[in-house]
Design a protein around this motif. Structure first.
Motif, PDB file in Angstrom:
ATOM      1  N   SER A 102       0.825  -1.207   0.000  1.00  0.00           N
ATOM      2  CA  SER A 102       0.000   0.000   0.000  1.00  0.00           C
ATOM      3  C   SER A 102       0.860   1.258   0.000  1.00  0.00           C
ATOM      4  O   SER A 102       0.524   2.255  -0.641  1.00  0.00           O
ATOM      5  N   ASP A 103       2.002   1.228   0.725  1.00  0.00           N
ATOM      6  CA  ASP A 103       2.897   2.383   0.735  1.00  0.00           C
ATOM      7  C   ASP A 103       3.422   2.673  -0.664  1.00  0.00           C
ATOM      8  O   ASP A 103       3.386   3.814  -1.136  1.00  0.00           O
ATOM      9  N   MET A 104       3.923   1.639  -1.332  1.00  0.00           N
ATOM     10  CA  MET A 104       4.515   1.846  -2.656  1.00  0.00           C
ATOM     11  C   MET A 104       3.478   2.333  -3.651  1.00  0.00           C
ATOM     12  O   MET A 104       3.744   3.227  -4.455  1.00  0.00           O
ATOM     13  N   LEU A 105       2.278   1.760  -3.612  1.00  0.00           N
ATOM     14  CA  LEU A 105       1.234   2.185  -4.535  1.00  0.00           C
ATOM     15  C   LEU A 105       0.825   3.626  -4.274  1.00  0.00           C
ATOM     16  O   LEU A 105       0.625   4.415  -5.204  1.00  0.00           O
ATOM     17  N   ALA A 106       0.704   3.986  -2.990  1.00  0.00           N
ATOM     18  CA  ALA A 106       0.302   5.351  -2.649  1.00  0.00           C
ATOM     19  C   ALA A 106       1.355   6.360  -3.081  1.00  0.00           C
ATOM     20  O   ALA A 106       1.033   7.389  -3.690  1.00  0.00           O
ATOM     21  N   ILE A 153       3.380  10.564  -6.725  1.00  0.00           N
ATOM     22  CA  ILE A 153       4.501  11.141  -7.469  1.00  0.00           C
ATOM     23  C   ILE A 153       4.165  11.261  -8.948  1.00  0.00           C
ATOM     24  O   ILE A 153       4.466  12.267  -9.602  1.00  0.00           O
ATOM     25  N   SER A 154       3.513  10.232  -9.501  1.00  0.00           N
ATOM     26  CA  SER A 154       3.140  10.270 -10.918  1.00  0.00           C
ATOM     27  C   SER A 154       2.171  11.416 -11.193  1.00  0.00           C
ATOM     28  O   SER A 154       2.335  12.167 -12.168  1.00  0.00           O
ATOM     29  N   ASP A 155       1.165  11.565 -10.338  1.00  0.00           N
ATOM     30  CA  ASP A 155       0.201  12.657 -10.516  1.00  0.00           C
ATOM     31  C   ASP A 155       0.892  14.013 -10.377  1.00  0.00           C
ATOM     32  O   ASP A 155       0.602  14.948 -11.144  1.00  0.00           O
ATOM     33  N   ALA A 156       1.806  14.121  -9.399  1.00  0.00           N
ATOM     34  CA  ALA A 156       2.494  15.396  -9.177  1.00  0.00           C
ATOM     35  C   ALA A 156       3.361  15.772 -10.379  1.00  0.00           C
ATOM     36  O   ALA A 156       3.428  16.947 -10.771  1.00  0.00           O
ATOM     37  N   ARG A 157       4.041  14.791 -10.989  1.00  0.00           N
ATOM     38  CA  ARG A 157       4.873  15.073 -12.158  1.00  0.00           C
ATOM     39  C   ARG A 157       4.029  15.602 -13.313  1.00  0.00           C
ATOM     40  O   ARG A 157       4.396  16.574 -13.973  1.00  0.00           O
ATOM     41  N   GLN A 158       2.911  14.945 -13.578  1.00  0.00           N
ATOM     42  CA  GLN A 158       2.084  15.374 -14.703  1.00  0.00           C
ATOM     43  C   GLN A 158       1.426  16.716 -14.422  1.00  0.00           C
ATOM     44  O   GLN A 158       1.293  17.551 -15.328  1.00  0.00           O
ATOM     45  N   GLU A 159       1.027  16.947 -13.186  1.00  0.00           N
ATOM     46  CA  GLU A 159       0.458  18.249 -12.847  1.00  0.00           C
ATOM     47  C   GLU A 159       1.507  19.352 -12.979  1.00  0.00           C
ATOM     48  O   GLU A 159       1.186  20.476 -13.400  1.00  0.00           O
ATOM     49  N   PRO A 202       7.139  32.736 -15.690  1.00  0.00           N
ATOM     50  CA  PRO A 202       8.294  31.843 -15.473  1.00  0.00           C
ATOM     51  C   PRO A 202       7.863  30.457 -15.024  1.00  0.00           C
ATOM     52  O   PRO A 202       6.812  30.290 -14.397  1.00  0.00           O
ATOM     53  N   VAL A 203       8.690  29.480 -15.355  1.00  0.00           N
ATOM     54  CA  VAL A 203       8.411  28.089 -14.997  1.00  0.00           C
ATOM     55  C   VAL A 203       9.466  27.609 -14.011  1.00  0.00           C
ATOM     56  O   VAL A 203      10.546  28.192 -13.885  1.00  0.00           O
ATOM     57  N   THR A 204       9.142  26.540 -13.307  1.00  0.00           N
ATOM     58  CA  THR A 204      10.092  25.925 -12.392  1.00  0.00           C
ATOM     59  C   THR A 204       9.838  24.433 -12.357  1.00  0.00           C
ATOM     60  O   THR A 204       8.715  23.974 -12.630  1.00  0.00           O
ATOM     61  N   PHE A 205      10.868  23.667 -12.039  1.00  0.00           N
ATOM     62  CA  PHE A 205      10.778  22.210 -11.995  1.00  0.00           C
ATOM     63  C   PHE A 205      11.343  21.722 -10.665  1.00  0.00           C
ATOM     64  O   PHE A 205      12.485  22.032 -10.313  1.00  0.00           O
ATOM     65  N   VAL A 206      10.529  20.985  -9.927  1.00  0.00           N
ATOM     66  CA  VAL A 206      10.920  20.445  -8.626  1.00  0.00           C
ATOM     67  C   VAL A 206      10.751  18.934  -8.680  1.00  0.00           C
ATOM     68  O   VAL A 206       9.715  18.429  -9.131  1.00  0.00           O
ATOM     69  N   ASP A 207      11.758  18.213  -8.217  1.00  0.00           N
ATOM     70  CA  ASP A 207      11.716  16.753  -8.201  1.00  0.00           C
ATOM     71  C   ASP A 207      11.782  16.239  -6.777  1.00  0.00           C
ATOM     72  O   ASP A 207      12.422  16.846  -5.905  1.00  0.00           O
ATOM     73  N   ALA A 208      11.131  15.106  -6.540  1.00  0.00           N
ATOM     74  CA  ALA A 208      11.239  14.411  -5.261  1.00  0.00           C
ATOM     75  C   ALA A 208      12.450  13.488  -5.333  1.00  0.00           C
ATOM     76  O   ALA A 208      12.440  12.493  -6.047  1.00  0.00           O
ATOM     77  N   GLU A 209      13.505  13.841  -4.599  1.00  0.00           N
ATOM     78  CA  GLU A 209      14.750  13.075  -4.669  1.00  0.00           C
ATOM     79  C   GLU A 209      14.699  11.804  -3.844  1.00  0.00           C
ATOM     80  O   GLU A 209      15.200  10.764  -4.243  1.00  0.00           O
ATOM     81  N   ARG A 210      14.101  11.900  -2.657  1.00  0.00           N
ATOM     82  CA  ARG A 210      14.187  10.768  -1.725  1.00  0.00           C
ATOM     83  C   ARG A 210      12.959  10.740  -0.835  1.00  0.00           C
ATOM     84  O   ARG A 210      12.465  11.784  -0.411  1.00  0.00           O
ATOM     85  N   ILE A 211      12.443   9.545  -0.575  1.00  0.00           N
ATOM     86  CA  ILE A 211      11.309   9.363   0.325  1.00  0.00           C
ATOM     87  C   ILE A 211      11.700   8.365   1.399  1.00  0.00           C
ATOM     88  O   ILE A 211      12.124   7.241   1.096  1.00  0.00           O
ATOM     89  N   THR A 212      11.612   8.756   2.660  1.00  0.00           N
ATOM     90  CA  THR A 212      11.863   7.857   3.780  1.00  0.00           C
ATOM     91  C   THR A 212      10.661   7.905   4.713  1.00  0.00           C
ATOM     92  O   THR A 212       9.936   8.898   4.773  1.00  0.00           O
TER      93      THR A 212
END
Length: 386
Positions: free
Chosen positions: A39-43, A48-54, A68-78
């Motif tokens: 459930s954690d991995m699916l959530a 993350i997939s929805d956030a990237r497309q949004e 102006p545009v900006t790009f933010v990535d999620a590097e790590r999840i703990t």
């Protein structure tokens, strides 16, 4: 003797109850994460997939307004897992001196929680230049075409020029005052797609020949197709007429040519690719601007009549982008939106019924991810799929 027997029995019951609590506590604290891994991995994956497309859609909308545009990535999840175990022991005793065996009841409970921590990073400096401004390299596009992506979609989205054919280069920046014309380029892309759908178009990437003194060290892209069909003959004529490349005949009734990123013997007509920012800018022309914002976001002339088709881009941009992308706007988020972002008090969305638009947005997501893993390479885009 009676009191002693009751006291002994009481101690035995207490020991039994405590032992039961210990067993229950051990069962309540299994040797696995508190939150089920599945459930954690699916959530997290879905979020993350929805956030990237949004984020991609938001930047496309912002570019339509010249913001102006900006790009933010999620590097790590703990995640931090917490478990609290609570136990209780209840005793019932006789009152008034009557005989009553003591009753001991025990129960145990657990409180489990999972607290995620996410590290974000904004693209800056060399990372921004590489991932957003660098022209898409041949290896990236070839990988996409070999995965089954339409060569027409890839060309219309990502190629700026091939041979003597321009693909609305002015669209890859702020909205131009006049609608560009890329009819010939669209004709070439559609012709190649027709051959691709029939399995008559083959592309192979060959490593650069290090023995060549005038080579640029880039892989060579070789294109072959059947010359016995009418479509095959049309493609060969198209390549020659618009100086795309030289076309030769090889055994097996096939044509062969090389699409060069550094020009060819017909002239300095190399294949030029768009950067990811250029791709987003070109697609931003397909955003429907609310009537209240007509004075804020400039439109290209001429402007065609309004259409209630949710998959149709505004004005003549539907023709320019081949009908492959459209973003609608509304005051409230519609139920038919597959992905939507709120900006300037309006909702901008891709309708769930627009399969081409959804595929194009997915293509952008893949290209963005692939660009992140590519080393610095100044190769211009070379885009042909088989």
């Amino acid at each position: 003797m009676t009191y002693r027997r009751k006291n002994v029995r009481r101690r035995q019951n207490v020991k039994l109850a405590l032992a039961s609590l210990a067993v229950l506590a051990a069962c309540a604290h299994p040797n696995r994460p508190v939150s089920p891994i599945e459930s954690d991995m699916l959530a997290y994956s879905s979020a993350i997939s929805d956030a990237r497309q949004e984020q991609l859609l938001m930047n496309i909308v912002r570019l339509r307004y010249n913001d102006p545009v900006t790009f933010v990535d999620a590097e790590r999840i703990t995640t931090t897992e917490n478990t609290q175990i609570n136990g209780m022991l209840a005793s019932a005793l006789a009152l008034g001196g009557q005989d009553l065996d003591e009753v001991l009841n025990g129960n145990v409970g657990t409180n489990m929680s999972s607290q995620p921590s996410i590290a974000y990073s904004a693209l800056r400096g060399s990372d921004y230049a590489q991932q957003i401004l660098q022209p898409l390299p041949p290896a990236t596009i070839f990988l996409m075409s070999q995965s089954g992506w339409s060569v027409e979609r890839l060309m219309l989205c990502c190629v700026s020029r091939i041979g003597d054919l321009e693909n609305a280069r002015a669209a890859a920046g702020p909205t131009p005052p006049v609608m560009p014309d890329n009819a010939r380029f669209r004709e070439l892309a559609a012709l190649m797609r027709s051959l691709q759908e029939r399995g008559q178009l083959m592309v192979q990437v060959v490593d650069a020949d290090t023995s060549e003194t005038d080579g640029d060290g880039k892989p060579r892209v070789i294109l072959k197709w059947n010359r016995t069909s009418e479509l095959g003959q049309q493609l060969a004529d198209f390549f020659r007429r618009y100086w795309v490349s030289d076309v030769s005949v090889i055994p097996g009734d096939r044509y062969i040519t090389e699409i060069s990123t550094r020009g060819n013997s017909l002239g300095d007509y190399a294949a030029r690719g768009r950067s990811l920012l250029g791709v987003l800018s070109a697609l931003s022309q397909s955003v429907h601007v609310p009537e209240a914002h007509r004075d804020i976001a400039r439109a290209s002339q001429p402007v065609s009549e309004y259409s209630d088709d949710p998959c149709r881009a505004p004005g003549g941009w539907h023709d320019v982008n081949g009908g492959l992308f459209a973003v609608q706007s509304a005051e409230a988020r519609p139920a038919s939106a597959t992905i939507a972002v709120e900006y300037r008090d309006y909702w901008f969305y891709v309708d769930d019924r627009c399969h081409d638009a959804k595929e194009t947005l997915n293509l952008l997501d893949h290209l963005y991810a692939l660009q992140a893993g590519i080393s610095s390479d100044a190769t211009t885009l070379l885009l042909l799929g088989g």
